[in-house]
Motif scaffolding. Structure first.
Motif, PDB file in Angstrom:
ATOM      1  N   ALA B  72       0.802  -1.330  -0.007  1.00 11.51           N
ATOM      2  CA  ALA B  72       0.028  -0.020   0.218  1.00 11.51           C
ATOM      3  C   ALA B  72       0.954   1.368  -0.144  1.00 11.51           C
ATOM      4  N   ILE B  73       0.519   2.111  -0.648  1.00 15.27           N
ATOM      5  CA  ILE B  73       1.021   3.428  -0.566  1.00 15.27           C
ATOM      6  C   ILE B  73       0.075   4.908  -0.359  1.00 15.27           C
ATOM      7  N   ALA B  74       0.557   5.809   0.238  1.00 21.06           N
ATOM      8  CA  ALA B  74      -0.259   6.746   0.215  1.00 21.06           C
ATOM      9  C   ALA B  74       0.549   8.065   0.529  1.00 21.06           C
ATOM     10  N   PRO B  75      -0.039   9.361  -0.260  1.00 23.83           N
ATOM     11  CA  PRO B  75       0.813  10.440   0.023  1.00 23.83           C
ATOM     12  C   PRO B  75       0.090  10.922   1.323  1.00 23.83           C
ATOM     13  N   PHE B  76       0.978  11.812   1.971  1.00 18.78           N
ATOM     14  CA  PHE B  76       0.853  12.302   3.100  1.00 18.78           C
ATOM     15  C   PHE B  76       1.185  13.669   3.297  1.00 18.78           C
ATOM     16  N   SER B  77       0.611  14.588   2.552  1.00 19.56           N
ATOM     17  CA  SER B  77       1.034  16.072   2.617  1.00 19.56           C
ATOM     18  C   SER B  77       0.904  16.766   3.966  1.00 19.56           C
ATOM     19  N   SER B  78       1.635  17.541   4.746  1.00 13.88           N
ATOM     20  CA  SER B  78       1.365  18.016   5.906  1.00 13.88           C
ATOM     21  C   SER B  78       0.542  19.132   5.600  1.00 13.88           C
ATOM     22  N   SER B  79      -0.566  19.415   6.360  1.00 16.34           N
ATOM     23  CA  SER B  79      -1.461  20.472   6.140  1.00 16.34           C
ATOM     24  C   SER B  79      -1.110  21.740   7.289  1.00 16.34           C
ATOM     25  N   ASP B  80      -0.194  21.170   8.104  1.00 13.82           N
ATOM     26  CA  ASP B  80       0.009  22.221   9.295  1.00 13.82           C
ATOM     27  C   ASP B  80       0.478  23.501   8.717  1.00 13.82           C
TER      28      ASP B  80
END
Lengths: 932, 442
Positions: B72-80
């Protein structure tokens, strides 16, 4: 209609057997004037057929102080090459024209022997009796045991073709200078070593002698010196003097590289400083130089791992000793390097001069097309890296590395520079050459280091003329001291063209006396000797008319008449030319060397009575080209021109001219070649400059391509596929047959980068998408095995990216082609008979395509909006209009140019070093099946 | 040989006339995930993750860390808002680890290896700033990779799909069941989270193979036997269901033999995608368009490919792209069609030739016919042939092109040749100006 090759048969028969010739009487209307030189051998450019050797070769000779002129070696080292040619006799001839050899050893007024850093002299001489013409390169090497420390040598390029020598003079000079430099570098090194050893010997001898003297002094209390003691003292004195001399010599030889270093310009040689050295030497005591002849001491100097030896004052007689061989003189390493260089020269200049010239022209032109030449040309042969690199190797080892480098840089002139500079240097010297070699006479400039010091070397003196050309058959056609052509001319390049003949003449005159330059006119045919009126008549033109000047300087060559077809665009120039052709009998019409087209000379067919092309192409002269710009597109770039401003007349016009002329040329070329091939081995297959193998390949490819376009009616769409970047798969069972087809078609494949052509000759595994990126022409095996099924399956799967030429069933599946470019490229009714000719024809048309692609790629407004608000559609429209109207492309031809333009863009954008991902561009267009 | 509609070599509407092959992977490439406008990551069975520039095809990074295939792979952009933007991706592998990578530096940020089973799915809940991993249990993690909470062991088979629902809920597909979990902040501390099983939905007859959220109000599931269920995302009730929509309910005159011939694999809902109005389902070899409003299939292409369709996606311009095990990618356009009453008849006629050779007669007119409603059909506007093996997935980058990945270890970037050509011209003139080559070159 009888074509030229048919006629050849008749003319040949006439020449060989008169009876046979009479039998089939040729109708009057078909009779063709016979080739006037047929008696000498049918190659119209090799006028002398009487030579005794079969091909050009290089001869190295020495003027031995023991036995006189003697040949040392020939390159190629094959007895067959020189044949019955008398090498001894010719050595005598070539050594007899060496001017510098007379100056050796102790200069008048000098105490010590001075090393004379003389330049090589470069002479062209002809021996009509032997049928040999030679470029002769004299050089001197230092040898401690030799008389005056020098050993005169010469390297000669001997050819039966005088024009070859004359026209390739610059190139020969440059190449031989390299060889000479290599020899001399090695020689300096060896000489310095020899001196060092000798100094050690002398030092040791002095110590021994000194001790003996001291002992004698002690033993002797009589108050007077015995004769023995006096002898010893004398001996000691002479040894000490000898030490000083040798130290001086060593200093001289070692100072050579440093002197070179100081040069701001790259003068390979500097006569003034050499003369200065003489003056410096003159300070020394003049009386002390005679006592120890260096020749006496030779016995003890030849020791490998060195232990000092005692030197006896008396030594063997001159004729007892064995002179060092050339190899010993120059250090084995440098000697082999030189041999390599000479072999390279031999390969380079092999073959008929017209091949050499054509090759040089096209190389020079190709170098100018720096943006587009990678597409269809083998760019690798453009850079002269291999020989240079090889030579660099020897520099690295040499102690004179810096010097070597300096001299090399100046001695490796590009065609461009040397010709241009050469031109300006001789701008005021008229040199004409007539059609018949016997009539020719070449006043030529020569420079001599000695001219100031040695009055007897005033070459204008008529007496000298006789003395130098000792035999009636010898003609010195021209001489040039080394470096003069390059260095001198460079310094003069900025001088304006001298407007009046008087000034020019006076300049010549002054040069004779003041500078080292001098004019030499040597001729043994009294009737043909220089006629002043003639001289004057043609002189003004030499000054005022650039093209003419150009012709005359370039080194005595025949120039073709202006071709009316090509002159259209150059009316003004040719008009001027016609004005300046004062002496029409002597000067053949001049062709302005304004080469706007890649190979216009090929098509030139002067209308002479004998109907044979007798004029070899001209060496390429970029100097004249500066104005028009080597490549038209640069104008387009700088001008930022709009499509409608662009004059496409050039493109279309030249295309037509070139096409027709090439067609004609093919006939005449084949005629010539067929004639030549029967006459002798005079013109062996031309070895082209870098790669003879590549040349052979081209020839074969051209031949195969010719066969292909004749054999396959669907050649056009197949070639279109290749030109538009659609991978063509040649499918077949027979490997040889497939490979042949691939070879044939490979000449149409544009290159994607500077690397090898994207052609894969033989593949047995199923193709994949990646292959189509990499290869644009693939030979594929068809098998009946299960693996073969996979192969076919892959083909059908990727059919949209492919054109498939089935060699077995003779079918072609590919998109439709309705353009016109390929029709010109591959006309199945073409009259071209020879593969190499066809190859050149293809190259010329492809070059035109390239120039169109260049224009298309680099016209700013074709791709970008003129104003901010301009919609994309109008840019697209402009682009299409340009392609259709300005470049005159129809239908699918547009795709070809677009593809080439895309390759150009990619090539230009691509960062050097970074390979970049290969793109695959394709179209969704239907394919059709073609059958025979 | 092929039953599939073919388009031939002339494809006027197909914009992709240039391709770039990206090589690097040594095994099947299964996942492509977009990082930002011009970057994407690829991962597959070789356990390596590659980062690519979609514009140039340049390989940006090669990320090594996993020893087994990626699951599995998922993008995880920080929204902070406080931190500067960081582009992260999370990858899970069969080696039972999860690694977080920094896409800017190409470095491994953190690695978690405390899993008892392979993580089969990853979901990032941007809103809560947490991410979930689904294996044999469901774990909730925060950005710093602290385990916040986890469920008990659910099943050995593990969670096959996860989707975020409103009100802090997630739906997890576990075998035939659909389990709704709710995340809630724990009572004792701000960092603590609890995860509670809220509901189990057992309406599917077979394993749930795909799970997709349509809107805040709806989500859709598909199963291996071709059931499609539309759920209410708020109360998790079944809004509508469509089963066997490949057969007689759509085409009453289809013969029963054909139904028999269909193996489960051919009816499996491989992938679902949706826009506001419709759900697009890849079912077996076919593509079906299910209208949520009308609650029925409005258009279908029963044999869109030669073999199973693995991935479909809806483009903004009413186009649909599908890729399949047969190695091809096809571009479809959903078109409204004039009523042609005679249309269904030939379909039935051709199918009478028998199921064995049913493929022979391309069911080109396969479409749903309904009275009194506008009829739609899927028109093939182009196909992309390049891969030599199954195309696992693709990513659509708008005008930058399309990236496809395949079992032949390759990734292909498909580009609009015209656009690329003019871009190159632009670059060319920029470079000319830079180098000063616009002046006469000497």
């Amino acid at each position: 209609m009888i074509s030229a090759p048919d006629v050849v048969a008749f003319t040949r028969e006439e020449e060989l057997e008169d009876d046979l010739y009479r039998e089939p009487p040729l109708p009057e209307e078909y009779s063709v004037p016979l080739f006037p030189f047929s008696g000498h051998g049918a190659n119209p450019w090799a006028k002398v057929a009487g030579s005794k050797f079969t091909r050009d070769f290089i001869l190295i000779s020495e003027f031995s102080e023991q036995v006189g002129p003697q040949p040392l070696l020939t390159i190629p080292d094959d007895a067959k090459v020189s044949g019955t040619f008398d090498l001894n006799y010719f050595s005598l001839r070539i050594m007899s024209v060496d001017y510098q050899a007379s100056f050796v050893g102790h200069p008048p007024g000098s105490a010590y022997p001075k090393l004379n850093f003389v330049e090589d002299s470069k002479v062209v001489l002809g021996d009509s009796k032997e049928g040999a013409f030679a470029y002769v390169h004299h050089l001197t090497l230092y040898d401690l045991e030799a008389r005056g420390f020098v050993r005169p040598f010469c390297m000669a390029y001997i050819s039966a073709d005088e024009h070859k020598i004359m026209q390739q003079f610059q190139e020969l000079s440059a190449e031989f200078s390299k060889a000479s430099e290599c020899l001399k570098t090695g020689n300096r090194k060896a000489f310095a070593n020899e001196l060092e050893k000798k100094l050690k010997d002398l030092d040791y001898t002095r110590t021994v002698l000194h001790n003996e003297t001291e002992q004698q002094k002690k033993a002797n209390d009589k108050g007077y010196y015995t004769t023995q003691a006096i002898e010893k003292a004398n001996e000691l004195a002479s040894v000490e003097k000898s030490i000083i001399e040798h130290q001086d010599l060593l200093r001289q030889i070692r100072s050579y590289p440093y002197r070179k270093l100081k040069e701001s310009e790259f003068h390979p040689y500097e006569p003034e400083s050499a003369l200065d050295r003489v003056d410096v030497g003159g300070d020394q005591d003049p009386t002390s130089s005679d006592l120890s002849d260096p020749g006496e001491t030779h016995l003890y100097t030849h020791v490998p791992s060195y232990t000092p030896k005692l030197i006896k004052a008396k030594s063997a007689k001159c004729f007892d000793k064995k002179l060092k061989t050339l190899e010993e003189l120059c250090d084995v390493y440098f000697f082999t390097q030189t041999l390599d260089q000479l072999h390279h020269i031999e390969r380079t200049f092999r073959g008929d001069v017209c091949y050499l010239l054509t090759e040089q022209i096209s190389r020079a032109l190709l170098k100018q097309q720096s943006v587009t030449n990678f597409l269809f040309e083998d760019v690798s042969f453009l850079d002269d890296k291999p020989p240079v690199k090889q030579y660099r190797g020897c520099q690295g080892l040499g102690q004179d590395a810096i010097d070597e480098k300096c001299s090399e840089e100046s001695l490796t002139p590009k065609v461009v520079i040397s010709l241009g500079s050469y031109k300006s240097s001789v701008e005021c010297v008229p040199i004409k050459m007539e059609q018949e070699m016997e009539d020719s006479e070449e006043p030529k400039m020569s420079e001599s280091v000695m001219s100031e010091h040695q009055e007897n070397l005033d070459y204008l003196d008529a007496d000298i003329k006789g003395s130098i050309s000792s035999g009636e058959s010898i003609e010195v056609l021209g001489t040039e001291k080394s470096g003069s052509g390059l260095t001198k001319s460079e310094s003069q390049a900025s001088l304006p063209v001298i407007p009046s003949p008087q000034v020019g003449r006076s300049k010549v005159g002054s040069r004779r006396t003041v500078s080292e330059d001098s004019i030499e006119v040597l001729s043994t045919c009294p009737s043909e000797s220089l006629i002043p009126e003639d001289f004057k008549a043609s002189y003004p033109s030499a000054i005022n008319e650039e093209p003419y000047v150009d012709d005359s300087e370039g080194g005595l060559r025949f120039t073709p008449r202006p071709n009316p077809g090509i002159d259209d665009g150059q009316d003004d120039i040719s008009k001027q030319e016609s004005l300046v052709q004062v002496d029409a009998a002597c000067c053949i019409g001049k062709e302005s060397p304004n080469f706007l087209e890649p190979l216009p000379e090929l098509g030139q067919k002067p209308c002479e009575e004998d109907g044979v092309v007798r004029i070899p192409p001209q060496p390429y002269r970029p100097a004249e080209q500066g104005l028009r710009g080597g490549f038209p597109s640069h104008d387009g770039l700088s001008g930022g021109l709009l499509p409608y401003e662009l004059d496409s007349r050039y493109l279309t016009g030249s295309r037509e001219v070139s096409k027709s002329s090439l067609d004609e040329c093919s006939d005449s070329t084949s005629y010539i070649s067929s004639a030549a091939s029967t006459c002798s081995d005079r013109t062996p297959s031309p070895a082209h400059l870098a790669c003879p193998a590549g040349e052979r390949h081209r020839k074969r490819a051209g031949q195969n391509a010719l066969r292909f376009i004749r054999q396959y009616p669907f050649a056009h769409p197949a070639i279109y596929s290749l030109l538009s970047g659609r991978t063509l798969v040649v499918l077949g069972e027979d490997e040889a047959m497939v490979k042949k087809l691939v070879t044939a078609l490979s000449i149409f494949v544009p290159n994607c980068g500077v690397y090898a052509k994207p052609v894969k000759h033989w593949v047995t595994s199923p193709l994949h998408l990646v292959d189509f990126q990499k290869w644009k022409l693939i030979g594929l095996q068809r098998t009946v095995s299960p693996a073969g099924v996979n192969v076919l399956h892959a083909l059908s799967r990727y059919s949209r990216y492919l054109s498939i030429l089935d060699a077995d069933s003779k079918t072609l599946r590919c998109p439709l082609y309705k353009g016109t470019v390929v029709a010109r490229l591959a006309d199945h009714r073409t009259q071209i008979k020879r593969g190499s000719t066809y190859y050149m024809h293809v190259q010329s048309i492809l070059t035109q395509l390239c120039s169109k692609a260049f224009l298309f790629t680099f016209c700013h407004h074709l791709h970008l909006p003129i104003s901010e608000r301009e919609p994309e559609e109008s840019v697209v429209n402009r682009r299409m209009n340009f392609l259709k109207l300005q470049l005159g492309l129809a239908n699918e031809d547009i795709k070809i140019v677009q593809y080439l333009a895309e390759l150009l863009k990619l090539h230009y954008i691509q960062e050097p070093g970074q390979g970049g991902n290969p793109l695959l561009r394709f179209d969704y267009v239907p394919s059709f099946l073609y059958k025979i | 040989k092929s039953s599939v509609q073919t388009i031939g070599e002339e494809q006027i509407q197909n914009p992709y006339t240039e391709l770039l092959v990206l090589k690097g992977h040594q095994d099947i490439v299964r996942f492509l995930v977009q990082i930002d406008d011009c970057r994407f990551a690829s991962a597959g069975d070789d356990g390596i993750i590659f980062l690519w520039n979609v514009q140039t095809g340049e390989k940006l990074f090669e990320l090594h860390g996993h020893t087994h295939k990626i699951t599995a792979i998922a993008p995880f952009s920080s929204s902070d808002v406080t931190e500067e933007k960081m582009d992260l991706i999370i990858t899970a592998s069969a080696d039972r680890t999860v690694i977080v990578w920094d896409c800017t530096s190409g470095r491994q940020v953190q690695k978690v290896s405390c899993f008892h089973s392979t993580v089969k799915c990853l979901t990032v809940l941007q809103r809560l700033n947490v991410w979930l991993s689904g294996g044999s249990d469901l774990c909730v993690w925060n950005r710093k990779l602290d385990l916040l909470c986890k469920t008990s062991h659910l099943t050995d088979a593990g969670i096959s799909a996860l989707v975020e629902l409103p009100k802090n809920c997630v739906a997890a597909a576990v075998g035939k069941e659909l389990i709704i979990f709710r995340l809630s902040a724990s009572n004792n501390g701000s960092e603590g989270w609890n995860v509670l099983e809220v509901k189990r939905l057992v309406d599917h007859q077979d394993n749930i193979s795909s799970l997709v959220s349509v809107s805040d109000l709806t989500f859709v599931t598909g199963s291996h036997v071709g059931e499609l269920i539309v759920w209410d995302a708020l109360d998790w009730t079944k809004q509508a269901s469509e089963c066997n929509f490949w057969d007689s309910s759509v085409h009453p005159d289809v013969q029963p033999e054909i139904k028999l011939s269909q193996s489960p694999n051919e009816t499996s809902v491989q992938h679902l995608t949706s826009d506001e109005e419709c759900v697009f389902a890849a079912v077996g070899k076919g593509i079906y368009v299910y209208n949520l409003q009308m609650k029925r299939v409005i258009a279908c292409q029963r044999t869109a490919h030669d073999s199973s369709v693995l991935h479909i996606e809806k483009l903004p311009n009413r186009q649909l792209i599908s890729c399949s095990e047969d190695g091809s990618v096809r571009i479809w356009e959903l078109r409204e069609k004039q009523q042609l009453p005679a249309e269904p008849v030939p379909t039935g006629f051709f199918n009478m030739w028998g199921f064995g050779r049913a493929n022979k007669q391309a069911n080109q007119a396969a479409k749903k016919m309904q009275e009194n409603t506008p009829t739609y059909f899927l028109e093939l506007v182009g196909d992309l042939i390049g891969h030599s093996s199954a195309v696992q997935m693709f990513l659509y980058f708008g005008e930058l092109g399309l990236a496809t990945c395949s079992a032949d270890h390759l990734i292909i970037l498909w580009k609009d040749g015209e656009r690329e050509s003019s871009l190159r011209s632009l670059t060319l003139f920029k470079k000319l100006a830079q180098n000063g080559d616009l002046q006469l070159k000497l």
